[in-house]
Design an enzyme around this catalytic site. Structure first.
Site, short mmCIF file in Angstrom:
data_model
loop_
_atom_site.label_atom_id
_atom_site.label_comp_id
_atom_site.label_asym_id
_atom_site.label_seq_id
_atom_site.Cartn_x
_atom_site.Cartn_y
_atom_site.Cartn_z
CB ALA A 133 2.46 7.13 2.53
CB SER B 10 3.51 1.79 4.55
OG SER B 10 4.58 0.89 4.41
CG ASP C 72 5.11 2.27 -4.48
OD1 ASP C 72 4.47 1.84 -5.45
OD2 ASP C 72 5.33 1.60 -3.46
CG LEU D 49 -2.05 -1.08 1.15
CD1 LEU D 49 -2.85 -1.10 2.44
CD2 LEU D 49 -2.99 -0.87 -0.03
#
Ligand code: PMV
Length: 311
Positions: free
Chosen positions: A109, A106, A150, A104
């Site tokens: 982010a 992480s 990403d 996801l």
């Protein structure tokens, strides 16, 4: 003074792994899941810049916390070098709702949120191209040889059509669609799965290249389906992409179980998302089928099921 910044999670809709080899991929932000950074500027000068507390969801692992600290140092050093400034006298706390090591985004982010904090603390504009370069540098800590997808989707927080080395293209959607995100509950290292695909490629480049090219072609067709609102065809392409990822040996029994449980329950398509071997899968479902697909994922062992609408 206390400042707060944040960054979203992401999912890869199609094209993971092949994107490392120059094929296109599609990724979308998941804005409801976020990494949040709180930065305290102190009046004391001369004190060192410190990342004080890292609070990552599902992370008891010391190596993940260490990777975040290392990524933070890379971000601070890269920004200092690029902008000619020295950061000092700040305390930073990172909190993230994004499960780690589960496809996801992480790491990207957290890096994006931290980089924004540092820029904010110096009254620098949060310029997206700069953030993208800095977060890419930090991604090397998490991924080894990241394609750059990403950091791109997370920094711009928009659906993107991404091809390594090319400018990022925003994706045009004719209508919003909903995805369920099923968590196998099993953490998996993207660095390892990317390295294993590399070994597979080196052992039989001709065969693996055919798989990678096939994934690239699916992505191009999926882009057309998305822009024309053809969700049935998008779903079929997602499932076909999962089968090709199985052949690249990056699925797992847990991922396969969730993918085929979703399809049996009426999802238009489903696939693993991200590095694979664990982490999350995604399922595309019509609004009337969502509850049924969600229940089926939970029955098939999903640790949790999230929902996101892509618009
Ligand atoms: O960070 P993850 O697990 O979502 O995976 C990133 C996607 C890969 O294609 C597997 C690797 C990359 O750098 O593009």
């Amino acid at each position: 003074m206390i400042l707060q910044t944040s960054a979203s999670a992401k999912i890869i809709l199609l094209g993971e792994h092949a994107v490392v080899y120059g094929q296109p991929a599609i990724a979308v932000p998941v804005s409801s899941l976020r990494a949040v950074t709180t930065l305290k500027t102190s009046a004391k000068s001369n004190s060192e810049l410190r990342l004080l507390l890292v609070d990552l969801l599902n992370s008891a692992a010391a190596d993940e916390l260490k990777a975040s600290q290392e990524a933070f140092s890379v971000i601070a050093q890269t920004l200092s070098r690029k902008l000619g400034i020295t950061f000092s006298a700040n305390e930073i706390v990172l909190h993230s709702d994004i499960p780690v090591a589960s496809g996801l985004g992480s790491g990207a982010a957290a890096s994006n949120s931290l980089a924004k904090s540092l820029l904010f603390s110096q009254d620098y504009p949060m310029e997206e191209n700069l953030l993208n370069e800095v977060v890419y540098e930090a991604e090397r800590i998490h991924h080894g040889t990241p394609s750059g997808i990403d950091n791109s989707v997370i920094v711009y927080e928009k659906p993107v059509y991404f091809r390594r080395g090319n400018p990022i293209e925003p994706l045009t959607l004719s209508s919003p669609f909903t995805l369920l995100i099923g968590d196998t509950g099993r953490k998996a290292s993207t660095r390892e799965s990317v390295a294993d695909v590399r070994k597979l490629y080196d052992s039989d480049p001709a065969v693996v290249q055919v798989l990678l090219d096939s994934i690239g072609k699916l992505v191009v067709r999926a882009c057309a389906s998305i822009s024309r609102g053809l969700l049935e065809s998008l779903g079929l392409l997602m499932t076909e992409n999962h089968r090709l990822l199985q052949r690249l040996m990056v699925s797992s029994p847990e991922l396969d179980r969730l993918v085929f449980a979703a399809i049996d329950a009426g999802a238009l398509g489903a696939k693993l998302s991200g590095g694979g071997r664990g982490g999350n899968m995604i399922a595309l479902a019509k609004s009337e089928d969502i509850a049924h697909v969600r229940a089926s994922l939970l029955r098939a062992g999903a640790a949790r099921v999230m929902q996101t609408t892509i618009s």
